[in-house]
Write a protein that holds these residues in place. Structure first.
Motif: not given
Lengths: 181, 605
Positions: A64, A101, A130-133
């Motif tokens: 993000e 993920l 947070l990681l993106l999908h």
């Protein structure tokens, strides 16, 4: 007249493209005559100080924060360049795009062969983006004006493109600078 | 199964003379017997035919009716083309899923029934339709779908699903199909009474060169859509060197919305075979192949019987009708579910026992076609015309139609009109008149020429059906006022993405990108620049692709861009923030939010 400003950033990249920027060697002195650097790891300026002529983006968007940085580059820069293959198509980080993920998190923090994590917790500090999908290439998140391919793009390619843009000339790169086989 | 596998493989290969070029028939036989062509089976086949396993695997993986993993004893293939969907195929699909308890692409746990989607099966006039193994079921409802499943569970025999027979030869004991011919208008060329053998007798009374001259005088052009002059094609083939030549009849009627060849093969097979025989005489060929699409397998036994009868009556075989030294015979080559095989060079590949990959041109089939022999490939309808030309003379034929487009054309009309089916019309007829015939006057758009054709808007309904204006293989899909043309274009793009053979990048990749961008626009995330992008990329795909599929696959987008520009313009708007509206940060972090257990600070700011 104030010199035009250039900003650079490395998102989901390896800094290899930035190394390639440095590979312009002594021409960096000439570049400093042409431009000022704004937000960039080169001068360690963290926040935009004003409008920039050119933004160089290394790496795609894997989390993000990458998205936020990329969006602020789009806001502040007249011309945005995807620099190198990760920015252009996700590159190596995008290899995870076929893997769920949850498995990525588990492998990184719980199950990887070199992981030591007795508490079995996945790090959860609000500072950690947070990681993106999946990993996105930059042009799927914001509009990108130019793509400079290569892993990394050769220093000469970066130099020629920058000088052309900063001196208002068409970016006409000779074949030798854009062939990679 | 595993015990007798080597014996069965040996037997099947022997039945086809151990001939590698008959690989299509061999693997079809394997598929039929075992429900798949397994790894061990491929090893054995490779050994038996002295080829590499990869050659078999690449063929099996290419055709949608073949598989390396076992399918159910019964495979239900529901047609999911746009016309079927307009008639409620999606509800039928749900009914199948519910009743079977499985999703599309799956097989019931007992291994009895598989459920799949398939592209147009040539039944657009009686939608929604499906194939249950080789058996065609038409005009499906949700109730019918549930009944089919219940019956198959009870007896497992697809042929018992057919309780009523269609009209004409659909009721023939070797067809027994519920398919209707739906011949709505008979013209002066195709749907006319025929005197079996007369055309061949007349052809054999003159020289081959004179036969070709007759076809040229009639100014006959190919009915598949491209409109190449048939006589010229024959002349090139005859003039090409080599001992052996070949006549191929393209009955791989896969263009969505086309079904006229199905009707011709049902009602006029003798005319088709006579046309092939005459072509054989004209070009100096002694063998022919009818390439029948896998979806029409229900016609095969019937057609074989017609062929047997023709052999008996000396209309095929040696010294045909007493003509010394003229022999000609033909076989039926079954396809196995691949749209691309309607492209003539891909069709030739398939006949040779290869993947249905198109070949480079030149050399053209007329110079080097089937097994390297000079080959003519003609459409089913073209060959019917040939027979008529020989029966009644070229002058009579050329009386119909227009200067550049002589004769009549069969149109397959489907969609939002009162009268769906096959219409034989003279060339030069206006589209508006055709719509009146079919009862589709309130149409807002007509897709002429199938998915690869063009979407014609109301303002252009005064255009004419002929080679110089609206050239078509015969597919006319009518769309009424409640339809969204961009959704239709999107469905066509989905079809091309599925059917691209994958050989060349413009087609394999370009169609996916075109579809993505179109969807971005229909989702309301488009900008004016996206329209330029579609135009530019569409033109690239059209000009850079290797074969006819890619050269026409961008048409749904390019022709709607041209003829329905206002629809596009209403959907796109310029945005100033430089962001890509299709990118949704909240959606992109949603999964991580669940895994990590906290909300994103960026996405919900």
């Amino acid at each position: 007249m104030a010199k035009p400003k250039v900003a650079t950033t490395s998102l989901a990249g390896c800094f290899g493209c930035h190394m390639s920027i440095l590979d312009i060697d002594e021409r960096i002195l000439k570049l400093v005559e042409l431009v000022d650097f704004d937000k960039s790891p080169i001068d360690d300026i963290k926040k935009f100080t004003g409008r920039c002529a050119v933004g160089l983006i290394e790496g795609g968007c894997c989390n993000e924060e990458n998205v936020e940085v990329l969006r602020s580059f789009r806001e502040h820069c007249d011309v945005l360049i995807s620099l190198g293959d990760c920015a252009i198509m996700g590159g190596i980080p995008a290899l995870r795009n076929t893997i769920p993920l949850q498995e990525c998190y588990d492998e990184a923090y719980l199950n990887g062969p070199t992981v030591h994590n007795p508490s079995r917790q996945i790090p959860n500090d609000p500072e950690l983006p947070l990681l993106l999908h999946k990993v996105y290439p930059c042009h799927e998140v914001v509009k990108i004006d130019y793509h400079l391919a290569g892993c990394p793009p050769p220093a000469d390619t970066i130099w020629e493109a920058l000088v052309a843009l900063l001196t208002n000339k068409p970016v006409a790169l000779p074949y030798e600078l854009v062939k990679y086989d | 199964m595993s015990d007798n596998l080597p014996a069965v493989v040996h037997e099947i290969c022997q039945a086809h003379g151990g001939d590698r070029t008959r690989l299509m028939d061999i693997v079809r036989a394997m598929q039929q017997k075992f429900g798949c062509v397994s790894g061990p089976a491929m090893e054995l086949l490779a050994k038996e035919l002295s080829i590499h396993r990869v050659e078999i695997e690449s063929l099996v993986s290419f055709y949608s009716f073949l598989s390396t993993r076992p399918k159910g004893q019964v495979v239900i293939r529901l047609c999911n083309d746009v016309i079927d969907q307009m008639a409620g195929a999606d509800e039928v699909a749900r009914a199948f899923e519910e009743e079977l308890g499985i999703k599309f692409g799956q097989t019931t746990p007992d291994g009895k029934i598989s459920l799949e989607y398939t592209a147009c099966i040539g039944m657009c006039d009686q939608v929604p339709a499906a194939l249950v193994n080789d058996v065609v079921v038409t005009e499906l409802s949700t109730d019918a779908a549930r009944r089919i499943v219940r019956e198959l569970r009870k007896h497992g025999d697809p042929t018992r699903l057919v309780t009523r027979h269609g009209d004409g030869c659909n009721g023939h004991e070797l067809v027994r199909a519920m398919v209707m011919n739906n011949i709505r208008q008979r013209g002066s060329i195709i749907f006319t009474p025929t005197n079996r053998g007369e055309a061949i007798r007349k052809a054999l009374a003159i020289t081959p060169a004179e036969v070709i001259r007759a076809v040229k005088t009639a100014r006959l052009r190919g009915r598949g859509g491209a409109g190449f002059p048939t006589g010229m094609k024959w002349e090139f083939t005859r003039a090409a060197g080599g001992e052996q030549r070949c006549v191929l009849c393209n009955a791989d009627e896969g263009e969505p919305g086309t079904f006229k060849d199905r009707v011709l093969l049902t009602e006029m097979p003798d005319r088709v075979f006579a046309g092939m025989t005459i072509a054989g005489y004209a070009i100096g060929a002694d063998e022919g192949i009818l390439y029948l699409r896998g979806e029409y397998a229900y016609l095969r036994a019937y057609l074989e019987q017609i062929l047997a009868k023709r052999r008996q009556d000396n209309l095929l075989g040696n010294n045909i009708l007493g003509k010394r030294a003229f022999k000609f015979d033909l076989r039926i080559q079954m396809g196995a579910g691949a749209y691309i095989c309607g492209e003539e060079t891909a069709l030739i590949s398939s006949c040779e026992g290869l993947r249905g990959d198109p070949k480079n041109r030149p050399p053209f089939p007329a110079q080097k076609g089937y097994l390297g022999r000079p080959t003519v490939v003609n459409n089913v309808e073209t060959l019917c015309c040939v027979t008529k030309i020989l029966e009644e003379g070229p002058a009579t034929f050329a009386e119909f139609g227009s200067q550049g487009s002589t004769g009549t054309k069969l149109l397959s009309i489907s969609g939002d009109c009162r009268s769906r089916g096959v219409f034989e019309v003279p060339f030069g007829i206006k589209l508006s008149e055709v719509l009146k015939l079919a009862g589709g006057e309130d149409a807002i758009a007509v897709q002429v020429g199938g998915a690869s054709g063009q979407m014609v808007a109301r303002e252009e309904f005064n255009r004419t059906i002929c080679y110089d204006d609206l050239a078509t293989g015969g597919s006319l899909m009518v769309f009424g006022p409640e339809r969204n043309v961009l959704e239709v274009a999107d469905k066509f793009m989905a079809f091309f993405v599925e059917e691209s053979c994958g050989y060349c990048t413009p087609c394999r990749v370009g169609n996916v990108l075109l579809k993505d961008r179109l969807e971005r626009i229909t989702a309301g995330c488009g900008e004016p620049a996206d329209l330029e992008y579609l135009q530019e990329l569409g033109t690239t795909v059209k000009t850079m692709s290797r074969c006819g599929l890619g050269q026409t696959s961008a048409n749904p987008i390019l022709t709607t861009l041209k003829n329905f520009r206002a629809t596009y313009n209403a959907l796109v708007k310029k945005r100033g923030d430089g962001r890509q509206p299709a990118f949704d940060l909240a959606a992109a972090v949603a999964e991580a939010e669940t895994i990590i257990g906290r909300k994103s600070t960026h996405a919900h700011a």
